[in-house]
Design an enzyme around this catalytic site. Structure first.
Site, PDB file in Angstrom:
ATOM      1  N   GLY A 106      27.278  47.745  44.048  1.00 31.76           N
ATOM      2  CA  GLY A 106      26.064  46.973  43.780  1.00 31.76           C
ATOM      3  C   GLY A 106      26.346  45.772  42.914  1.00 31.76           C
ATOM      4  N   GLY A 107      25.595  45.654  41.816  1.00 28.92           N
ATOM      5  CA  GLY A 107      25.729  44.511  40.936  1.00 28.92           C
ATOM      6  C   GLY A 107      24.703  43.436  41.251  1.00 28.92           C
ATOM      7  CD1 TRP A 108      22.747  38.158  39.676  1.00 33.73           C
ATOM      8  CD2 TRP A 108      21.240  39.580  38.852  1.00 33.73           C
ATOM      9  NE1 TRP A 108      21.567  37.474  39.544  1.00 33.73           N
ATOM     10  CE2 TRP A 108      20.611  38.319  39.030  1.00 33.73           C
ATOM     11  CE3 TRP A 108      20.487  40.631  38.327  1.00 33.73           C
ATOM     12  CZ2 TRP A 108      19.273  38.096  38.721  1.00 33.73           C
ATOM     13  CZ3 TRP A 108      19.156  40.407  38.009  1.00 33.73           C
ATOM     14  CH2 TRP A 108      18.563  39.149  38.214  1.00 33.73           C
ATOM     15  CG  ASN A 109      26.660  37.765  42.243  1.00 30.71           C
ATOM     16  OD1 ASN A 109      25.715  37.188  41.711  1.00 30.71           O
ATOM     17  ND2 ASN A 109      27.917  37.536  41.898  1.00 30.71           N
ATOM     18  CD  GLU A 149      22.588  44.660  38.096  1.00 24.43           C
ATOM     19  OE1 GLU A 149      22.227  43.471  37.921  1.00 24.43           O
ATOM     20  OE2 GLU A 149      23.622  45.101  37.604  1.00 24.43           O
ATOM     21  CE1 TYR A 216      24.459  43.794  30.475  1.00 22.51           C
ATOM     22  CE2 TYR A 216      25.413  45.221  28.806  1.00 22.51           C
ATOM     23  CZ  TYR A 216      25.243  44.891  30.129  1.00 22.51           C
ATOM     24  OH  TYR A 216      25.840  45.637  31.118  1.00 22.51           O
ATOM     25  CG  ASP A 217      21.918  39.587  30.628  1.00 19.27           C
ATOM     26  OD1 ASP A 217      22.588  38.799  29.925  1.00 19.27           O
ATOM     27  OD2 ASP A 217      22.345  40.083  31.681  1.00 19.27           O
ATOM     28  CD1 TRP A 367      28.854  41.989  31.501  1.00 16.93           C
ATOM     29  CD2 TRP A 367      29.376  43.598  32.951  1.00 16.93           C
ATOM     30  NE1 TRP A 367      29.027  41.390  32.716  1.00 16.93           N
ATOM     31  CE2 TRP A 367      29.348  42.363  33.628  1.00 16.93           C
ATOM     32  CE3 TRP A 367      29.695  44.751  33.666  1.00 16.93           C
ATOM     33  CZ2 TRP A 367      29.621  42.254  34.992  1.00 16.93           C
ATOM     34  CZ3 TRP A 367      29.953  44.639  35.020  1.00 16.93           C
ATOM     35  CH2 TRP A 367      29.910  43.402  35.665  1.00 16.93           C
TER      36      TRP A 367
END
Length: 495
Positions: A106-109, A149, A216-217, A367
């Site tokens: 997965g991941g954001w992209n 995500e 975070y973020d 991260w």
């Protein structure tokens, strides 16, 4: 009576084993860093296997039929003269047999749409589970990290149905992974406003071994004002805002624990990068100051609005920045003209860890390791942030890598210069103005200078030591074994 004695001993032993359980240090490795230029390039060979208990390989993705696939076959696989990174990554366990490796999908992209479609369809879910299991077992991983995500957010296709579908996906994964004693983890949104939209938290808890809180973020250049990437508490500018309305590490931890999350499953996510902002007015430069969007980019990550610690620490040692500290939020930030940067250093990471460990959580997640100062350019020690994290959770990091990029010198730099080390052998130390201070391996204070300390390592003659200098305006804190703010340090030399 003998039975009662045995029971008491068993209880004591059980308590000891629980108390002595090692904290997890879960390290994400962003594989795309292998394509970065210069000193930003980070390969599997750069990973220090002794500084992590769990290593996460990011990322693989999924096809339209739900099968797990490599997103970079040339890098991941050996086919067609590929770089065979899966094998190299798992071969790290030969250096550290206690290391666990986990494949992250997965991941954001990758977005949310494909996962929304897959999780809603029993056939596609089965494809996902089967192919994920095959990937993990074929390449020697110890588990899978599901990093969708996010369910019910972004480009989700099925909206709110994602919440139950995600739970069902984890249930089916758990059933298959248990057959091979494999780990199942997930990186999750940390703050209530976001997490409550994506997860049935009590339901997913029963299927996951590890829950990594992406704490975070929390604020960034997508906002209209400056803010901290990962504040421990509410900080400057938020004094009159109700605690529950602020995005902060303490509120996120409290929320997940209040939902019934077993603390031993929970890892606190720590960022080794910062966010950059462009101030609207250079003279209005505190926390919550108006901005005009993203700020500077780093030379390696090359992304406006975000900067790796390895990139920013080099900036503040070679350029003039106003380094500040939010005493309420317990994090640093820096200002240079209209440039404003929120970041974390050794001290702020330790503050968060100490707070989190008081809640008896299972450990921390990083991260990500390729944005630490892994060459030791700023600190004259490789992976300074990751080493500070290890010390804070009670692990003893090994001596710095011999490959650390340090240029020995015979002169003592001005304290305002970069953090520098001078190599001095213990056999010649007695003839210098510096006494022999090494009684054992490790870090120890310099009794004559608050802003420096010694790193002691064994040598043929007994000990060799490196004198090391803290960044400008910081003193060595022997208790925490980090460079800290002067008001927080007891140092005889400053009196």
């Amino acid at each position: 009576m003998a039975g009662s004695y045995t029971a008491v001993v068993s209880v004591i032993l059980a308590f000891y084993c629980v108390s002595a359980k090692e904290s997890i240090v879960g390290c994400y490795y962003g594989t795309w860093a292998t394509y970065r230029n210069g000193l930003g390039k980070f390969d599997v060979s750069n990973i220090n296997v002794d500084l992590c208990t769990h290593l996460f390989y990011t990322f693989v993705g999924i096809s339209n039929n739900g099968n797990v696939i490599s997103l970079d076959p040339y890098l991941d696989l050996p086919d067609n003269w590929g770089r065979d990174n899966f094998r190299k990554f798992n071969a790290l366990k030969e250096k550290n047999p206690n290391l666990k490796t986990i494949l992250a999908v997965g991941g954001w992209n990758e977005g949310s749409a494909k996962y929304s479609v897959m999780a809603a369809n029993p056939t596609l879910r089965r494809n996902f589970v089967t192919s994920a299991l095959n990937f993990v077992k074929s390449y020697g991983f110890d588990g899978l990290d599901v990093d969708w995500e996010y369910p019910n957010r972004r480009d989700s296709v099925n909206g709110q149905a994602d919440i139950d579908n995600f739970t069902q996906l984890l249930k089916e994964l758990r059933a298959e992974f248990d057959k091979d004693n494999l780990l199942l983890s997930s990186a999750v949104a940390s703050v209530k406003d976001v997490a409550s939209l994506s997860y049935d938290i009590p339901a997913i808890l029963q299927y996951l071994d590890i829950i990594s809180l992406m704490a975070y973020d929390m604020y960034g250049p997508w906002d209209s004002v400056t803010g901290h990437n990962a504040p421990l508490h509410k900080g400057e500018g938020d004094e009159n805002t109700p605690k529950e309305s602020v995005y902060s590490v303490d509120v996120a931890l409290e929320f997940w624990l209040s939902q019934g999350c077993p603390p031993e499953k929970l890892l606190l996510g720590l960022p080794l990068y910062g966010h950059t902002f462009k101030l609207r007015n250079a003279s209005v430069n505190g926390v919550r100051s108006p901005i005009n969007g993203p700020g500077i980019a780093g030379p390696y990550t090359a992304t406006n609005g975000q900067i790796g610690y390895n990139e920013f620490c080099n900036k503040i040692r070679t350029e003039t920045w106003d380094l500040r500290y939010d005493n309420l939020a317990k994090v640093p930030y820096a200002v240079q003209g209209t440039n404003w940067v929120s970041y974390d250093d050794e001290n702020s990471l330790v503050e968060k860890i100490e707070y989190a460990l008081n809640l008896n959580i299972g450990g921390v997640m990083i991260w990500s390791i390729e944005t630490d100062d892994f060459h030791g350019i700023c600190h004259s020690v490789d992976f300074p942030l990751l080493r500070a994290v290890n010390r804070a959770v009670g692990r003893s990091p090994p001596s710095p890598s011999s490959s650390t990029s340090v240029t020995p010198t015979t002169s003592y730099p001005n304290i305002s210069d970069t953090t520098t080390s001078t190599i001095i052998s213990s056999s010649t130390a007695e003839t210098t103005e510096h006494p022999s201070v090494c009684k054992e391996e490790g870090l120890t204070a310099n009794p004559k200078d608050c802003s420096s300390f010694y790193m002691c390592v064994r040598s043929v003659d007994g000990f060799a030591y490196f004198i090391q200098y803290c960044p400008s305006n910081l003193y060595w804190d022997q208790d925490k074994k980090i460079c800290n703010y002067p008001d927080s340090v007891q140092c005889e030399a400053k009196n």
